[in-house]
Scaffold this active site. Structure first.
Site, mmCIF file in Angstrom:
data_model
loop_
_atom_site.group_PDB
_atom_site.id
_atom_site.type_symbol
_atom_site.label_atom_id
_atom_site.label_comp_id
_atom_site.label_asym_id
_atom_site.label_seq_id
_atom_site.Cartn_x
_atom_site.Cartn_y
_atom_site.Cartn_z
ATOM 1 N N ASN A 144 0.815 -1.220 0.000
ATOM 2 C CA ASN A 144 0.000 0.000 0.000
ATOM 3 C C ASN A 144 0.846 1.266 0.000
ATOM 4 O O ASN A 144 1.978 1.243 0.488
ATOM 5 C CB ASN A 144 -0.910 -0.003 1.232
ATOM 6 C CG ASN A 144 -2.120 -0.887 1.042
ATOM 7 O OD1 ASN A 144 -2.703 -0.920 -0.029
ATOM 8 N ND2 ASN A 144 -2.497 -1.616 2.077
ATOM 9 N N TYR A 244 -13.692 1.325 2.721
ATOM 10 C CA TYR A 244 -12.855 2.528 2.772
ATOM 11 C C TYR A 244 -13.655 3.788 2.471
ATOM 12 O O TYR A 244 -13.221 4.886 2.799
ATOM 13 C CB TYR A 244 -11.687 2.405 1.786
ATOM 14 C CG TYR A 244 -10.603 1.470 2.259
ATOM 15 C CD1 TYR A 244 -9.594 1.921 3.104
ATOM 16 C CD2 TYR A 244 -10.603 0.127 1.886
ATOM 17 C CE1 TYR A 244 -8.608 1.063 3.555
ATOM 18 C CE2 TYR A 244 -9.619 -0.735 2.334
ATOM 19 C CZ TYR A 244 -8.627 -0.270 3.171
ATOM 20 O OH TYR A 244 -7.660 -1.116 3.629
#
Length: 420
Positions: A144, A244
């Site tokens: 990420n 998210y």
């Protein structure tokens, strides 16, 4: 077939190894190399990995090394799952943005930018060494922020595809709710990494019947509870956002929650200590139950499917991160999007996407602009570039916040930023 995992000393690696063992008919691994500079962790994880293979009668060989060139030499695919600065840096990413009233999270907002600045130069150095040593190898990025890291890799000309577990996790959940096999569920999955929506859930493939209205009608409460969003919002949207999206749709509520509990990094660090103690037990020969709480559900299955497809087998349609190239006409061609794609030996080709509602297209465009500026800051450094990226982010947007966050980001990450 030889696979290399960079970041192989991660406590999460046994989940990946278990997937390689269970799905060996899909991905016949002859040699699995775990590479990590942390020798102590690497030996613990490597020992458990060998025992997992042995328990499941896998004949592949597992080796460990802290030499990157040796690890990638002759590899068919290289998986990147590294964390520059470890959980300590993640803890900072999750805390100092809260001081300004902004979400503190490792992939989104100011914390996500900090992680990108630390990570992109390291990943590009690794990729350059992979290309010098073994130019035919595929790079699969699970590091990420996947969208920004994958864009950096593709922009530099590397053979790379980005991978996230959000889509496969939702596919498995929806299959269970519908009493269907996961392979029968095809998602119209559209967006950017960690900014995606399921606009249809199809039975039987890309042209199958859309059962999303049925899912929301019969299981909306459960889906909303999993996302921690109100059921009426899902009914209004008529789609399923990734979890998210809560950082955007309920930003202030999330900030209040985060201020009242330990950071996720602190929780994971405690969990990792427990896991490493378990891994040291020579009698342990399967992934422990505790690992399921570590995060990244179904990553091993997604990684196996993607690696197999890139190397000539596997599932033909997968949700991956790759260049837009006109798939979403409101974004630049070199934006990295996360959509269903046909994956094969030549890489990932996005499937056609139905027109996207402006409600989602607008947010995608804003975050894409941020990712462009974030990558510029990661590649070239400088306080002004960091400020521009923060000011552009939809979760920040105010100059006073961006000024303060810029100073705090640099202060907390100076040891990882060559230009600072």
């Amino acid at each position: 077939m030889k696979l290399t995992v960079v970041g192989g000393g991660s406590t999460y690696t046994p989940e990946l190894v278990d997937g390689f063992a269970r799905l060996r008919d899909t991905l016949p691994v002859e040699e699995l190399v775990l590479m990590d500079p942390a020798q102590d962790r690497l030996e613990l994880v490597g020992g458990l990995a060998r025992r997992i293979f042995a328990r499941q009668d896998h004949t592949g060989r597992i080796t460990t090394t802290n030499n990157l060139d040796e690890a990638v030499d002759g590899a068919d695919a290289v998986l990147l799952q590294l964390r520059v600065g470890g959980q300590a840096a993640r803890h900072q990413d999750e805390t100092w943005p809260l001081e300004c009233g902004c979400v503190g999270q490792e992939t989104t907002g100011a914390g996500g930018l900090a992680k990108a600045l630390r990570t992109v130069p390291v990943v590009l150095d690794i990729a350059d060494r992979v290309r010098r040593t073994n130019p035919r190898a595929w790079i699969i990025d699970f590091t990420n922020p996947v969208g920004i890291v994958t864009r950096a890799l593709l922009q530099a000309g590397h053979k790379a595809v980005g991978l996230c577990n959000v889509a496969i996790g939702l596919q498995r959940k929806f299959a269970a709710l519908l009493s269907a096999a996961p392979s029968d569920i095809h998602l119209d999955h559209v967006g950017l990494n960690h900014l995606t929506w399921e606009t249809a859930v199809r039975l039987g493939g890309p042209e199958g019947e859309d059962v999303l209205p049925k899912l929301l009608g019969e299981h909306g409460e459960r889906i909303a509870a999993d996302l921690r969003l109100p059921r009426p919002l899902l009914d209004t949207l008529g789609v399923v956002p990734s979890y998210y999206l809560r950082y955007y749709y309920a930003h202030d509520e999330v900030v209040r929650e985060l201020r009242t509990k330990p950071s996720r990094a602190a929780e994971v660090a405690a969990m990792e200590s427990e896991l490493l103690a378990l891994y040291a037990d020579p009698a342990l020969d399967e992934k422990p139950e505790l690992l399921g709480k570590r995060g990244g559900a179904f990553y091993s299955e997604a990684a196996v499917d993607l690696a197999a497809a890139l190397l000539g087998g596997g599932t033909p349609y997968q949700a991956v991160n790759t260049y837009n190239r006109g798939t979403l006409p409101f974004l630049p061609d070199d934006a990295v999007i996360e959509v269903q794609a046909a994956v094969g030996a030549q890489g990932a080709t996005p499937l056609p996407v139905h027109p996207v509602d402006p409600l989602y297209a607008g947010l995608m465009a804003g975050v894409t602009a941020y990712e462009h500026l974030a990558l510029e800051a990661a590649l070239h450094g400088g306080r002004d570039r960091v400020f521009r990226a923060l000011l552009s982010h939809p979760l920040i947007g105010q100059y006073a916040y961006a000024e303060t966050l810029t100073d705090r980001l640099i202060a907390h990450n100076r040891e990882h930023l060559a230009w600072a």
